[in-house]
Design a protein around this motif. Structure first.
Motif, PDB file in Angstrom:
ATOM      1  N   ASP A 128      27.104 -14.483   8.046  1.00 62.31           N
ATOM      2  CA  ASP A 128      26.340 -14.777   6.835  1.00 62.31           C
ATOM      3  C   ASP A 128      24.838 -14.609   7.053  1.00 62.31           C
ATOM      4  O   ASP A 128      24.085 -14.436   6.089  1.00 62.31           O
ATOM      5  CB  ASP A 128      26.626 -16.206   6.367  1.00 62.31           C
ATOM      6  CG  ASP A 128      28.082 -16.419   5.983  1.00 62.31           C
ATOM      7  OD1 ASP A 128      28.720 -15.445   5.527  1.00 62.31           O
ATOM      8  OD2 ASP A 128      28.587 -17.539   6.160  1.00 62.31           O
ATOM      9  N   LEU A 132      24.584  -9.449   4.466  1.00 60.16           N
ATOM     10  CA  LEU A 132      25.507  -8.399   4.045  1.00 60.16           C
ATOM     11  C   LEU A 132      26.775  -9.028   3.471  1.00 60.16           C
ATOM     12  O   LEU A 132      27.155 -10.131   3.857  1.00 60.16           O
ATOM     13  CB  LEU A 132      25.880  -7.504   5.234  1.00 60.16           C
ATOM     14  CG  LEU A 132      24.739  -6.794   5.953  1.00 60.16           C
ATOM     15  CD1 LEU A 132      25.278  -6.061   7.182  1.00 60.16           C
ATOM     16  CD2 LEU A 132      24.021  -5.819   5.015  1.00 60.16           C
ATOM     17  N   ALA A 133      27.429  -8.306   2.582  1.00 57.87           N
ATOM     18  CA  ALA A 133      28.727  -8.765   2.086  1.00 57.87           C
ATOM     19  C   ALA A 133      29.713  -8.788   3.245  1.00 57.87           C
ATOM     20  O   ALA A 133      29.752  -7.869   4.068  1.00 57.87           O
ATOM     21  CB  ALA A 133      29.225  -7.826   0.993  1.00 57.87           C
ATOM     22  N   ARG A 135      33.764 -10.621   4.569  1.00 55.27           N
ATOM     23  CA  ARG A 135      34.880 -11.537   4.350  1.00 55.27           C
ATOM     24  C   ARG A 135      35.726 -11.612   5.619  1.00 55.27           C
ATOM     25  O   ARG A 135      35.732 -10.683   6.447  1.00 55.27           O
ATOM     26  CB  ARG A 135      35.727 -11.114   3.160  1.00 55.27           C
ATOM     27  CG  ARG A 135      36.505  -9.829   3.308  1.00 55.27           C
ATOM     28  CD  ARG A 135      37.352  -9.589   2.056  1.00 55.27           C
ATOM     29  NE  ARG A 135      38.240  -8.440   2.169  1.00 55.27           N
ATOM     30  CZ  ARG A 135      37.915  -7.210   1.790  1.00 55.27           C
ATOM     31  NH1 ARG A 135      36.714  -6.974   1.265  1.00 55.27           N
ATOM     32  NH2 ARG A 135      38.784  -6.220   1.921  1.00 55.27           N
ATOM     33  N   PHE A 151      33.015  -6.078   6.997  1.00 52.10           N
ATOM     34  CA  PHE A 151      31.766  -5.809   6.287  1.00 52.10           C
ATOM     35  C   PHE A 151      31.950  -4.527   5.482  1.00 52.10           C
ATOM     36  O   PHE A 151      31.840  -3.421   6.039  1.00 52.10           O
ATOM     37  CB  PHE A 151      30.609  -5.625   7.272  1.00 52.10           C
ATOM     38  CG  PHE A 151      30.254  -6.850   8.067  1.00 52.10           C
ATOM     39  CD1 PHE A 151      29.217  -7.669   7.679  1.00 52.10           C
ATOM     40  CD2 PHE A 151      30.956  -7.168   9.224  1.00 52.10           C
ATOM     41  CE1 PHE A 151      28.873  -8.799   8.420  1.00 52.10           C
ATOM     42  CE2 PHE A 151      30.633  -8.281   9.971  1.00 52.10           C
ATOM     43  CZ  PHE A 151      29.585  -9.108   9.564  1.00 52.10           C
ATOM     44  N   ALA A 154      28.491  -0.347   1.119  1.00 48.85           N
ATOM     45  CA  ALA A 154      27.972  -0.542  -0.237  1.00 48.85           C
ATOM     46  C   ALA A 154      28.750   0.286  -1.246  1.00 48.85           C
ATOM     47  O   ALA A 154      28.917  -0.112  -2.407  1.00 48.85           O
ATOM     48  CB  ALA A 154      26.491  -0.181  -0.278  1.00 48.85           C
ATOM     49  N   HIS A 182      25.941  -0.370   8.388  1.00 49.00           N
ATOM     50  CA  HIS A 182      25.937  -0.541   6.936  1.00 49.00           C
ATOM     51  C   HIS A 182      24.941   0.417   6.294  1.00 49.00           C
ATOM     52  O   HIS A 182      25.235   1.050   5.261  1.00 49.00           O
ATOM     53  CB  HIS A 182      25.577  -1.989   6.593  1.00 49.00           C
ATOM     54  CG  HIS A 182      25.745  -2.314   5.134  1.00 49.00           C
ATOM     55  ND1 HIS A 182      24.716  -2.195   4.231  1.00 49.00           N
ATOM     56  CD2 HIS A 182      26.826  -2.736   4.420  1.00 49.00           C
ATOM     57  CE1 HIS A 182      25.145  -2.554   3.023  1.00 49.00           C
ATOM     58  NE2 HIS A 182      26.420  -2.878   3.116  1.00 49.00           N
ATOM     59  N   THR A 187      31.957   1.083   6.613  1.00 46.72           N
ATOM     60  CA  THR A 187      32.609  -0.220   6.603  1.00 46.72           C
ATOM     61  C   THR A 187      32.831  -0.623   8.058  1.00 46.72           C
ATOM     62  O   THR A 187      33.271   0.193   8.873  1.00 46.72           O
ATOM     63  CB  THR A 187      33.951  -0.145   5.866  1.00 46.72           C
ATOM     64  OG1 THR A 187      33.694   0.008   4.467  1.00 46.72           O
ATOM     65  CG2 THR A 187      34.786  -1.404   6.090  1.00 46.72           C
TER      66      THR A 187
END
Length: 394
Positions: A128, A132-133, A135, A151, A154, A182, A187
Motif C-alpha cells: 500500500d 499503486l493498485a 490486491r 499489481f 494501468a 508499472h 502487471t
C-alpha cells in the motif's frame, strides 16, 4: 614397558586425538550444512542505536550492520523487529565508526526506547505504500495456497512480471521493483514460496537453494498464464535468482518466459558457500564437509533434507549454454554475501543474451538503496529493448 608398548601408546593417543578432531569436523560440517538449508526465523540484531534527535530527524548508529556505513536509503528494524523506521543518507561519521543518518520516518514502534536493531534493504514493508493498485491473491502450489500480491497494469496487458525474493526474506523485498515495471506497462505478481513464514512449508522444512523453490515459481507462471499473461519476465533476488534460473530451464511453461532480471543472484552455490565460509573463517575441511553433506543422499538424517541439493545442477556458469532469453544481471563488487564472480563469468560466457550492470558499491540486494536512479534506469532501458524484440517477433 617394552619398545613396542612405548610406540603403541603415543600412536593410540594420536589416534584418539585424530578421532576426536574428525568428530569435531563432522559436527561442524553438519551444523554448517543444516544452517544453509534451514529457513531463517530470527534475524541478527547487529546495529546499536546510540541516540535519536529530539525532533526525530536524525539517528546515530554503531555496530557491524553491512550497510551501516554505505550511502543510501534503508529500513531499520528495531526492538527485536517490533518497530520499523526508514533511514536516509549518512550525515556524519566519527572516529569510533558510528554514523549519523537522516531519520526519514518512524513507521511504527518507539524508536526512542530502542537500543538495538538491524538494517534492511526492503525500505517498503507494505504494498500500500507504493500508491499503486494492488490486491492479494493465492497461487496454487503443490504444497497448498501461497499468498501473492498482484499489481495490475494501468491498462490491460499480456506483459507480466513475476518477482521472487531471496533466502530468508519475504515478498516485501521485491516491492522496490514494482514502480518501474508499472511505469513500463507490466502487471506484476510478487510471490511467496515454500518455507516462507506466510506460505506452506515443504515436507522437510528445508530450502532447496532454488532446486525446489522453482516449482512454486512455475505455479506462479501457471497463474499468470491463466489470467491473461503471454509474455512474462521473471525477476529474482539472491536465492530467488537461483530459483528463477531453474524455472527458465525446467518449467513446462518456460516458453512463456521472455526475459529475466537478476539482482545479486546466486549463480554458483559452491562459490557462494566458499565465500561465506571464508568470511566466517571456517577451516577448509569444514566447508568441504558441508558441501558433501548437502549433496549426499546418505546425509538426509544429518541435514534434515528429503533429497540431495544437487549443487552442480544449480551452477549456471556450467549451464550457461542452456539459457535462451535476454537477461539483465545486476551485481555489486562489494556485495559482501554473494560474490559477483559467478555473475561476471556468466556475463562473459553469454554476451549474446546477458546485459551486465556492474555496481562498484552496494551491499547484497541493496543496489536500489544506494542508487535508485541508476537501478530503475537500467531496468527501464532493458524492458524497452525487450519490448522492441517482442514487437519484432510478433
Amino acid at each position: 614397558m617394552g619398545r613396542l608398548g612405548r610406540v603403541l601408546v603415543p600412536i593410540a593417543v594420536l589416534a584418539g586425538v585424530a578421532a576426536a578432531g574428525a568428530t569435531a569436523y563432522v559436527a561442524a560440517s553438519t551444523a554448517v550444512a543444516r544452517h544453509v538449508v534451514t529457513p531463517i526465523r530470527r534475524r541478527k540484531q547487529d546495529v546499536r542505536i546510540l541516540s535519536v534527535a529530539d525532533d526525530l530527524s536524525t539517528i546515530r548508529l554503531g555496530g557491524t550492520g553491512d550497510a551501516l556505513r554505505v550511502p543510501g536509503r534503508y529500513g531499520l528494524w528495531f526492538s527485536q523487529d517490533q518497530g520499523y523506521a526508514r533511514l536516509g543518507d549518512i550525515l556524519a561519521m566519527d572516529d569510533t565508526g558510528a554514523v549519523t543518518r537522516i531519520l526519514e520516518e518512524v513507521v511504527w514502534g518507539d524508536i526512542e526506547a530502542a537500543t538495538t536493531g538491524r538494517l534492511s534493504g526492503w525500505y517498503y514493508t507494505s504494498p500500500d505504500e507504493l500508491g499503486l493498485a494492488v490486491r492479494s491473491v493465492d497461487v496454487s502450489t503443490d504444497g497448498g495456497a501461497a499468498p501473492a500480491w498482484l499489481f495490475p497494469a494501468a491498462e490491460r496487458t499480456d506483459r507480466w512480471a513475476i518477482h521472487v525474493h531471496g533466502r530468508g526474506a519475504r515478498r516485501q523485498e521485491t516491492l522496490r521493483a514494482m514502480p518501474v515495471f508499472h511505469e513500463k506497462g507490466y502487471t506484476s505478481l510478487a510471490v511467496s514460496y515454500r518455507n516462507d513464514e506466510d506460505a506452506p512449508d515443504s515436507p522437510d522444512r528445508r530450502y532447496g537453494l532454488g532446486g525446489t523453490e522453482w516449482r512454486d515459481v512455475d505455479a506462479a507462471l501457471d497463474y499468470a498464464l491463466r489470467n491473461g499473461a503471454r509474455h512474462i519476465v521473471l525477476f529474482g533476488w539472491s536465492m530467488g535468482g537461483a530459483a528463477v534460473l531453474q524455472t527458465a530451464v525446467r518449467s513446462p511453461h518456460a516458453d512463456s518466459v521472455r526475459g529475466m532480471v537478476l539482482d545479486s543472484p546466486v549463480i554458483d552455490w559452491v562459490e557462494t558457500l566458499d565465500f561465506q565460509a571464508g568470511e566466517m573463517r571456517l577451516p577448509r575441511p569444514v566447508t568441504q564437509g558441508a558441501l558433501v553433506l548437502l549433496d549426499s543422499g546418505w546425509a538426509k538424517g544429518l541435514v534434515g533434507q528429503d533429497a540431495p541439493i544437487g549443487l552442480n545442477t544449480l551452477d549456471f556458469t556450467v549451464r550457461a549454454g542452456e539459457l535462451a532469453v535476454p537477461i539483465l544481471l545486476m551485481h555489486s563488487d562489494d556485495d559482501g554475501y554473494v560474490p559477483a564472480g559467478g555473475s561476471r563469468l556468466l556475463a562473459e560466457q553469454r554476451p549474446d543474451i546477458v546485459t551486465f550492470e556492474r555496481f562498484a558499491r552496494g551491499k547484497h540486494t541493496k543496489l536500489w538503496n544506494i542508487d535508485p536512479e541508476r537501478w530503475n534506469a537500467a531496468i527501464g532501458d532493458w524492458l524497452d529493448q525487450l519490448e522492441l524484440s517482442l514487437t519484432d517477433d510478433a
